[in-house]
Every structure is written in C-alpha cells, then in structure tokens.
Design a protein around this motif. Structure first.
Motif, PDB file in Angstrom:
ATOM      1  N   SER A  25       0.810  -1.214   0.000  1.00  0.00           N
ATOM      2  CA  SER A  25       0.000   0.000   0.000  1.00  0.00           C
ATOM      3  C   SER A  25       0.846   1.268   0.000  1.00  0.00           C
ATOM      4  N   ASP A  62      -3.743  -8.375   3.530  1.00  0.00           N
ATOM      5  CA  ASP A  62      -5.097  -8.545   4.044  1.00  0.00           C
ATOM      6  C   ASP A  62      -6.117  -7.893   3.117  1.00  0.00           C
ATOM      7  N   ILE A  63      -7.344  -7.784   3.608  1.00  0.00           N
ATOM      8  CA  ILE A  63      -8.478  -7.324   2.809  1.00  0.00           C
ATOM      9  C   ILE A  63      -8.376  -5.847   2.447  1.00  0.00           C
ATOM     10  N   ASN A  64      -7.478  -5.111   3.077  1.00  0.00           N
ATOM     11  CA  ASN A  64      -7.370  -3.671   2.843  1.00  0.00           C
ATOM     12  C   ASN A  64      -6.864  -3.321   1.447  1.00  0.00           C
ATOM     13  N   ILE A  65      -6.394  -4.307   0.694  1.00  0.00           N
ATOM     14  CA  ILE A  65      -5.933  -4.004  -0.666  1.00  0.00           C
ATOM     15  C   ILE A  65      -7.110  -3.720  -1.597  1.00  0.00           C
ATOM     16  N   SER A 113     -11.029  -2.058  -2.486  1.00  0.00           N
ATOM     17  CA  SER A 113     -11.844  -0.885  -2.190  1.00  0.00           C
ATOM     18  C   SER A 113     -13.219  -1.074  -2.830  1.00  0.00           C
ATOM     19  N   ILE A 122     -17.464  -4.101   1.581  1.00  0.00           N
ATOM     20  CA  ILE A 122     -16.332  -4.687   2.298  1.00  0.00           C
ATOM     21  C   ILE A 122     -16.618  -4.602   3.789  1.00  0.00           C
ATOM     22  N   LEU A 181     -14.924  -5.048   7.048  1.00  0.00           N
ATOM     23  CA  LEU A 181     -13.598  -5.187   7.640  1.00  0.00           C
ATOM     24  C   LEU A 181     -13.635  -5.958   8.955  1.00  0.00           C
ATOM     25  N   ASN A 225     -14.019  -9.608   7.731  1.00  0.00           N
ATOM     26  CA  ASN A 225     -13.188  -9.979   6.576  1.00  0.00           C
ATOM     27  C   ASN A 225     -14.032 -10.629   5.475  1.00  0.00           C
TER      28      ASN A 225
END
Length: 219
Positions: free
Chosen positions: A89, A101-104, A106, A185, A187, A190
């Motif tokens: 990131s 993780d899932i933050n990649i 959007s 999403i 968070l 997940n």
C-alpha cells in the motif's frame, strides 16, 4: 494483477440506493502471507506465492516445512501464485513473511474471480453444449429426442473429426468470471460482497484478482 484467496461462503442480496434488489456472493477473506517471491533473473518471471489458513506441522511434508520455514511463517493449507511485480500500500517492495489482508480492495472496483466449477459428471450434448436434440419423435423415431444426430460422413472421411462437440465429462474445471463489482467490504468479519455469482460450490476456494486501476462504479 494482484489479489487474495478466499472461500465461497454463500449468496445473499442487498438493496441499492434506487431500491433495486441486487444478488451478491459472500466471500470470506483470510489473511494471506507471502511464502515465496520469484524474480526474472532467477526464475524467469516475476511473481509472489501466497499461503492461507494454518496447517498442522505433522500434516505437512518435510519439503514444505522447509519452504515455509524459509519465509518465517507457519505451514499453510492453500498456496496460490500471482504473477507480476507487486507493491504494498505504501508503494514499497514487499518481502517474504509479509501479511496481505483485505485492505488491498476498495468498494466499487472491478475484480476477476477464479474458482473450480461444480462437477456434473458425464452429460449429453443437450446439457453440455446446448443442443436442441433431433426433434419430434414422429416417423418411427424413438429415444432420439436428446441425441446429437449425425456426427460424420460414412465414406469420406470415414471417421469423426477431433474436437467435435459430443457427450462427455462436464464441470470440475477452473473458470474465471471477469469484471465483478465489489459492492461491500466488511472489515470486521473480513467479508467481500460481489455482485452476481462465482464458480464453485460453498466452502470452495476462490481467487479474487484486482484489475489494473480502480474503477468506482455506482450501483
């Protein structure tokens, strides 16, 4: 192109801002760790290998134990390789053992989902290829409604050409559905909500790949 691995959790539906009921697929995303990094000089191409879900050491072969030990992580059940040069990131080079993780992802972007389709066993041409069958059962025909019909001439070439659409094993192969919209999403849990359906049955492994660039799509 880069992405993560997940598990097909099931399907549900949500309502859009216009009141439209949108069917969507629930994908459970597990934290993925970088097990191996391949480069062009040593391996001939650039890629990274991700591992997901912990696995007991006693159920892992000695070779794989050394493979995971080199990355400094515990053994994983599922491995997947993603080609291309990958940045994190902060636009920095990644290293073995890093957590992805899932933050990649959007909300609103397009993703490609790859999975193994449901196995259908041996099927005929009507179900496998969409044939309409021979036709009406008149003029003495019987048990021919779902038949493929003629498959080749007798005298010349006196054989059936390879690749002809006929009955056979159906399903149980990997398939990619492209350009699915990432609706939501979660968070905390997940979880990804993807518009539409994906290959495979429940609890099957999925590969969710990011597209080049983020496209914000309203729904």
């Amino acid at each position: 192109m880069f992405g993560l691995m997940g598990i097909h959790f099931g399907m549900t539906s949500i309502f859009s801002k216009n009141g439209e009921n949108i069917p969507c697929t629930i994908v459970k995303i597990y934290p993925c760790y970088i097990v191996q990094i391949k480069n062009l000089e040593k391996d001939g191409y650039s890629s990274i290998q991700l591992g997901m879900i912990n696995k007991k050491k006693k159920h892992t072969t000695k070779a794989l134990q050394g493979h995971f030990k080199k990355a400094g992580i515990t053994p994983k059940k599922q491995l997947m390789e993603f080609r291309g040069k990958i940045l994190n990131s902060s636009k920095e080079e990644i290293k073995m053992g890093d957590l992805i993780d899932i933050n990649i992802f959007s909300e609103g972007e397009l993703v490609d989902v790859k999975g193994k389709t449901k196995g259908k066993g041996f099927q005929g041409v009507v179900k496998r290829h969409g044939f309409s069958g021979v036709g009406e059962s008149s003029h003495g025909q019987h048990n021919r409604l779902r038949s493929p019909g003629s498959v080749g001439a007798g005298s010349d070439p006196s054989r059936v050409f390879k690749g002809k659409k006929m009955g056979g094993r159906m399903g149980g192969c990997y398939m990619t559905v492209k350009n699915l919209i990432l609706l939501k999403i979660d968070l905390d849990n997940n979880v990804l909500l993807l518009k539409g359906s994906v290959p495979g049955n429940k609890n099957s492994y999925l590969i969710i790949k990011k597209k080049n660039g983020v496209r914000n799509i309203r729904y």
